[in-house]
Design a protein around this motif. Structure first.
Motif, PDB file in Angstrom:
ATOM      1  N   MET A  88       0.681  -1.304  -0.139  1.00  0.00           N
ATOM      2  CA  MET A  88      -0.162  -0.306  -0.195  1.00  0.00           C
ATOM      3  C   MET A  88       0.888   1.188  -0.136  1.00  0.00           C
TER       4      MET A  88
ATOM      5  N   ALA B 246     -16.679   0.705  -3.787  1.00  0.00           N
ATOM      6  CA  ALA B 246     -16.007   0.422  -2.587  1.00  0.00           C
ATOM      7  C   ALA B 246     -14.863   1.744  -2.871  1.00  0.00           C
TER       8      ALA B 246
ATOM      9  N   ARG C  22     -11.679   1.976   8.412  1.00  0.00           N
ATOM     10  CA  ARG C  22     -11.265   2.653   7.575  1.00  0.00           C
ATOM     11  C   ARG C  22     -10.512   1.713   6.341  1.00  0.00           C
ATOM     12  N   HIS C  23      -9.773   0.708   7.637  1.00  0.00           N
ATOM     13  CA  HIS C  23      -9.927  -0.617   6.044  1.00  0.00           C
ATOM     14  C   HIS C  23     -10.298  -1.865   5.633  1.00  0.00           C
TER      15      HIS C  23
ATOM     16  N   ARG D  80      -2.731 -10.249  -2.141  1.00  0.00           N
ATOM     17  CA  ARG D  80      -3.437 -10.450  -1.762  1.00  0.00           C
ATOM     18  C   ARG D  80      -3.675 -11.789  -2.785  1.00  0.00           C
TER      19      ARG D  80
ATOM     20  N   THR E  61      -1.303  -4.556  -4.731  1.00  0.00           N
ATOM     21  CA  THR E  61      -1.876  -4.839  -2.753  1.00  0.00           C
ATOM     22  C   THR E  61      -2.683  -5.787  -3.722  1.00  0.00           C
ATOM     23  N   ARG E  62      -3.504  -5.587  -5.013  1.00  0.00           N
ATOM     24  CA  ARG E  62      -4.549  -7.135  -5.576  1.00  0.00           C
ATOM     25  C   ARG E  62      -3.502  -8.163  -5.651  1.00  0.00           C
TER      26      ARG E  62
ATOM     27  N   VAL F 188      -8.431   0.939  -1.218  1.00  0.00           N
ATOM     28  CA  VAL F 188      -6.909   0.733  -1.029  1.00  0.00           C
ATOM     29  C   VAL F 188      -6.569  -0.286  -0.358  1.00  0.00           C
ATOM     30  N   ALA F 189      -7.116  -0.442   0.963  1.00  0.00           N
ATOM     31  CA  ALA F 189      -5.816  -2.238   1.621  1.00  0.00           C
ATOM     32  C   ALA F 189      -7.330  -3.372   0.751  1.00  0.00           C
ATOM     33  N   SER F 190      -8.554  -3.088  -0.148  1.00  0.00           N
ATOM     34  CA  SER F 190      -9.104  -4.388  -0.874  1.00  0.00           C
ATOM     35  C   SER F 190      -7.912  -4.624  -1.878  1.00  0.00           C
ATOM     36  N   GLY F 191      -7.499  -3.670  -2.233  1.00  0.00           N
ATOM     37  CA  GLY F 191      -6.536  -3.483  -3.936  1.00  0.00           C
ATOM     38  C   GLY F 191      -6.731  -2.689  -4.414  1.00  0.00           C
ATOM     39  N   VAL F 192      -7.983  -2.033  -4.345  1.00  0.00           N
ATOM     40  CA  VAL F 192      -8.135  -1.130  -5.847  1.00  0.00           C
ATOM     41  C   VAL F 192      -7.509   0.145  -6.011  1.00  0.00           C
TER      42      VAL F 192
ATOM     43  N   LEU G 288     -16.762  -1.816   4.645  1.00  0.00           N
ATOM     44  CA  LEU G 288     -17.244  -0.641   3.680  1.00  0.00           C
ATOM     45  C   LEU G 288     -18.435  -0.829   4.476  1.00  0.00           C
TER      46      LEU G 288
ATOM     47  N   ASP H  91     -15.523  -2.171  -7.427  1.00  0.00           N
ATOM     48  CA  ASP H  91     -14.043  -1.365  -6.651  1.00  0.00           C
ATOM     49  C   ASP H  91     -14.635   0.293  -6.730  1.00  0.00           C
TER      50      ASP H  91
ATOM     51  N   GLY I  31     -12.239  -7.484  -1.475  1.00  0.00           N
ATOM     52  CA  GLY I  31     -10.642  -7.879  -0.827  1.00  0.00           C
ATOM     53  C   GLY I  31     -10.217  -8.860  -1.678  1.00  0.00           C
TER      54      GLY I  31
ATOM     55  N   GLN J  69     -12.104  -8.901  -4.270  1.00  0.00           N
ATOM     56  CA  GLN J  69     -13.075  -8.702  -5.890  1.00  0.00           C
ATOM     57  C   GLN J  69     -12.482  -9.921  -7.225  1.00  0.00           C
TER      58      GLN J  69
ATOM     59  N   GLN K 204     -17.463   4.629  -1.004  1.00  0.00           N
ATOM     60  CA  GLN K 204     -17.931   4.566   0.299  1.00  0.00           C
ATOM     61  C   GLN K 204     -16.777   4.758   1.042  1.00  0.00           C
ATOM     62  N   SER K 205     -15.548   3.831   0.960  1.00  0.00           N
ATOM     63  CA  SER K 205     -14.423   4.204   1.856  1.00  0.00           C
ATOM     64  C   SER K 205     -12.973   4.514   1.178  1.00  0.00           C
TER      65      SER K 205
ATOM     66  N   THR L 249     -10.442   4.512   1.906  1.00  0.00           N
ATOM     67  CA  THR L 249      -9.048   3.858   2.634  1.00  0.00           C
ATOM     68  C   THR L 249      -9.070   2.367   2.335  1.00  0.00           C
ATOM     69  N   ALA L 250     -10.485   2.191   2.634  1.00  0.00           N
ATOM     70  CA  ALA L 250     -10.556   0.174   2.812  1.00  0.00           C
ATOM     71  C   ALA L 250     -11.034  -0.220   1.452  1.00  0.00           C
TER      72      ALA L 250
END
Lengths: 508, 368
Positions: free
Chosen positions: A310, B223, A347-348, A334, A330-331, B232-236, A351, B220, A363, A365, B226-227, B229-230
């Motif tokens: 990240m 997401a 935050r991380h 994962r 990051t994707r 980014v952490a999920s890989g977007v 949703l 994506d 995460g 997708q 909506q957030s 930060t989330a």
């Protein structure tokens, strides 16, 4: 601490305070009595209910039960303005100062009615500064001030508004040791002038050195009030975490000699010189939990985010099961088999305004069962969410509920279930039990042990030393972005870890 | 009631609440000004003549595309204020391409439509790139780009324009008849046709829904909205998503002027309709970024516009009163959605807590 004299009512008396949020009890039967002219520390883990309690005392939130008394009179605080009127002031962890204004302007901002904005205000500021030894020059620009100075400006702001009781939320988190000593000097000054200081912290050594009384909170309630001269840090820590410590000793080691994860020379430069993550190297074996201990803000979150890809400025090599993932997004990391339980789930990790099944997709997708070609497979995602709800005991009416409606513990169980479902090789768990209830905490500990048994490599970051000692096979200590020592959790004590974390003693 | 049912009900409640409030405020304005509120509403809310119906559907088609373009950005928390500039420069280029008629018949129309999409996307893409690489707020940059677009179009029009005979109006070469998009008639009494472009607008709406709600790309995008930060952490890759979302939004914006171009005006002139992009913002808000909601919003705005035309003659009130209504709708819609959203959140949290408590109780009873 009994109220013997009728002339000096306690500065603050909280009786039977309760506060519920949907699905979670933040405060339950909290009783605290703070005497005038004393420094009263409130300690507890993250999520123990300290901040909710302080928000109640500062009028940000209203309690569902119990009473608040200030200087002997029962009050009904429905806004911070009410609290200030009652003589309660709060200094937040994050300063609320305008950089481009002077100290004087910052202090009078919003309190112009008290002493105007000119000479009278300056006089008053200097008077307060002298009376409490705050050493403040009213015409300096705030942007020219250091962190310690800014904090004193915040304290002065509160005093200027007539506070007789001052709440300090984790005031030392942002300070270097010398500044901490200065702050404590200021606090003693305030105390001797008859003010009451409420000091929130989880740094036990500091609490013991400055407080007159210590109240311990755990799981939303006050468990004990002690005299700091009669306890040591370890006893306080025990009070804080209770007896709910995980017991790894009963589990046999599952560590193999197969290296799954190797991190080499991971470095994250920072604009102001000293790297935030500084040449970090470690390996994790199949079936091993590597714990990272450290005082918060020593590079833990940066380390995790660098491994997750990240932070594009990070350099160094990360290998997952022999495959170099350093250049990947990051994707792709994962997809290569990294599961991630983030420290800040709101935050991380989630949703909040999306249903649970969409959070299951997050995460994942690009992978089955969440994805089918370029489409999201809603049916399969919902079905798999049902499985997680079942297997991980997520308390929810169903997969269509919005994530926001769940309690912290259930949100976290959903995240753990989701991150385990990608068939990961490495599981990164950052503060996995922060702010969750006891039941969820035990369940999450079990899931981490399961992950280890299943042959995953687990990287566990935690501020809870007992959790670290209980779950880890090896513990590395991080200090100012560097790994400074390795410990065997079978033989290390929280004290030894604590001194390594602060850099106080070299190898214990 | 199932959570889904509740959500549907609440999402209908919000716009209804907003409309009621907006109508009430407009009535108050009329009363204060001493105008006959009852007669005004009687005129506006009467059932339109077939001729008016066609006009309503036609302008709703245009507004719908504009609303969709804005909504794509909204779903990602991007405020594309520049649909106005995007559609005008795109419609201009499409008019030039179609007017030159490099390809025969319908192929020419297809080429012109593609050109419009590309130009709209590129124009919005500038704002996307600025946001992704330099952190420039897309609100500012798209507003600036509106002005630049206006000037470029005015300047270029002079270069390519042909003067219509016997008039001062200048415009691009008219589109050859074979490349126009035929409309269809809904009634024999009415001479004007419904734009054939309506079908393309419907397809765009369906495509919007599928892309946003059913694809990985849409997930994506939502997401990220909506957030961040989330996401980014999920890989977007948020920067890439920002540019892509602006390209899609701009591409849709490129379509906005085309129903008029291919179904009515047949050339881009100095009198080509402007301001459609701003109406799109209000309509996207009113329609909750949902393709059906946007359609209803577009119909409502078109209805108000059309029905207000005779106000001046019939009741001696300026038709601009509906502009006030439309403006107020934007405000009340934002407020009522927020109110309903908070209410819905509290309701759901309470329901979840109740559901869990009762299940815990039954478990306890079973154990006892």
């Amino acid at each position: 601490m009994t109220d013997t004299s009728t002339t000096t009512a306690p500065a603050v008396r909280l009786v039977g305070i309760g506060k519920r949020f949907p699905g979670v009890i933040a405060n339950d039967d909290v009783n605290i009595e703070v005497a005038r002219g004393s420094i009263h520390a409130i300690v507890g883990e993250n999520g123990a209910g300290k901040s909710t309690l302080m928000k109640i005392l500062y009028g940000v939130q209203k309690p569902d039960a119990g009473t608040v008394e200030i200087d002997g009179a029962q009050v009904d605080l429905s806004s911070p303005a009410d609290a200030i009127k009652a003589g309660v002031g709060m200094v937040f962890q994050h300063f609320m100062l305008a950089d481009n204004l002077t100290v004087l302007e910052n202090v009078v901002l919003g309190a112009e009615r008290l002493h105007g904005i000119g000479a009278k205000a300056r006089e008053e500021i200097l008077r307060i500064s002298d009376a409490y030894g705050l050493d403040i020059r009213p015409d300096q620009l705030v942007e020219a001030l250091g962190v310690g100075d800014r904090q004193r400006v915040e304290i002065l702001k509160v005093l200027y508004r007539g506070a007789r009781t001052i709440i300090l939320d984790e005031p030392t988190a942002v300070l270097v040791p010398q500044e901490v000593d200065e702050l404590f000097g200021n606090l003693r000054e305030l105390k001797s002038e008859g003010l009451a200081v409420i000091f929130i912290s989880h740094k036990l050594d500091e609490v013991l050195s400055v407080a007159d009384v210590v109240t311990v909170m755990r799981r939303g309630t006050t468990v004990d009030t002690v005299d700091p001269s009669s306890v040591n840090a370890h006893q306080l820590a025990e009070l804080m975490v209770g007896s709910e410590l995980p017991s790894p000793s009963t589990e046999s080691s599952t560590v193999t000699d197969e290296v799954l994860i190797s991190v080499n020379h991971l470095t994250l430069p920072s604009p102001d010189g000293r790297p935030l993550v500084d040449d970090v190297s470690f390996t994790i074996h199949r079936g091993e939990v590597l714990g990272i201990a450290g005082v918060e803000g020593n590079g833990q979150s940066e380390l995790v985010e660098a491994i997750m890809g990240m932070l594009p400025r990070a350099t160094g090599v990360v290998e997952v099961d022999g495959r170099d993932v350093s250049g990947l997004s990051t994707r792709h990391r994962r997809e290569a088999g990294i599961g991630y339980i983030p420290a800040d789930r709101h935050r991380h990790g989630l949703l909040l305004d999306a249903p649970l099944w969409e959070n299951r997709v997050l995460g994942h997708q690009t992978r089955t069962p969440a994805a089918k070609g370029i489409f999201i497979d809603k049916g399969a995602s919902r079905a798999d969410t049902e499985r997680i709800i079942e297997e991980y005991d997520v308390r929810t009416p169903g997969p269509d509920v919005l994530a926001r409606a769940l309690s912290g513990g259930n949100q976290q169980k959903l995240i753990v279930g989701r991150e385990m479902s990608g068939d990961p090789i490495l599981l990164i768990a950052a503060h996995p039990t922060r702010g969750v209830d006891v039941g969820a905490q035990a369940a999450i500990w079990d899931h981490i042990k399961d992950a280890r048994r299943l042959g995953l490599a687990v990287l566990l970051i935690s501020a809870d030393l007992d959790e670290l000692i209980g779950l880890s096979d090896r513990i590395q200590v991080i200090l100012r972005g560097r790994l400074v020592g390795e410990f065997d959790p079978g033989h290390v004590t929280p004290e030894q870890l604590g001194s390594a974390m602060t850099g106080a003693g070299d190898k214990a | 009631m199932t959570p889904r049912m509740t959500r549907v009900l609440l999402s209908v409640a919000a716009p209804v609440l907003a409309l009621v409030a907006a109508f009430a405020i407009t009535s108050a304005v009329l009363l204060v000004a001493g105008d006959p509120a009852g007669e005004v509403w009687a005129t506006i809310l009467s059932w339109p003549e077939p001729r008016n119906l066609v006009n309503i559907v036609n302008s709703a088609t245009v507004l719908y595309l504009s609303g969709l373009a804005v909504a794509v950005g909204f779903r990602m928390n991007l405020f594309n204020i520049g649909v106005d500039g995007q559609y005008r420069i795109a419609a201009f280029v499409a008019a030039v391409v179609a007017g030159e008629a490099w390809l025969p018949g319908p192929l020419n129309a297809v080429l012109a439509i593609l050109a419009a999409i590309l130009v709209g996307a590129a124009w919005a893409g500038i704002a996307g790139l600025l946001r992704a690489t330099r952190g420039v707020s897309e609100v500012i940059s798209t507003i600036m780009l509106n002005f630049i677009s206006t000037s470029i179009v005015a300047y270029s029009l002079r270069q390519v324009a042909v003067r219509e005979e016997g008039s001062n109006i200048i415009g691009t070469k008219p589109i050859p008849e074979s490349s126009r998009i035929p409309g269809f008639s809904i009634s024999s009494e009415v001479s004007t046709d419904v734009y054939g472009f309506l079908l393309i607008a419907v397809l765009a709406g369906v495509g919007y829904w599928v892309a946003l709600n059913r694809t990985r790309f849409g997930f994506d995008l939502r997401a990220t909205g909506q957030s961040q930060t989330a996401a980014v952490a999920s890989g977007v890759n948020v920067k890439k998503m920002t540019v892509t979302a602006m390209l899609v939004s701009g591409g849709l914006a490129g379509l906005v002027g085309l129903p008029i171009l291919f179904g009515n005006a047949y050339s881009y002139g100095s009198t080509f309709q402007s301001g459609l992009g701003f109406a799109g913002i209000a309509i996207a808000l009113l329609g909750r970024n949902h393709p059906i909601g946007i359609a209803l919003g577009a119909l409502l705005f078109a209805f108000l516009d059309e029905q207000s035309n005779p106000l001046q003659i019939l009741v001696d009130v300026s038709p601009d009163i509906v502009k006030i209504t439309q403006g107020i709708i934007v405000l009340t819609v934002v407020i009522s959605y927020e109110v309903v959203r908070r209410y819905g959140q509290r309701l759901e949290q309470r329901q979840v807590a109740q559901a869990l408590e009762s299940s815990d109780n039954t478990k306890a009873e079973v154990r006892a």
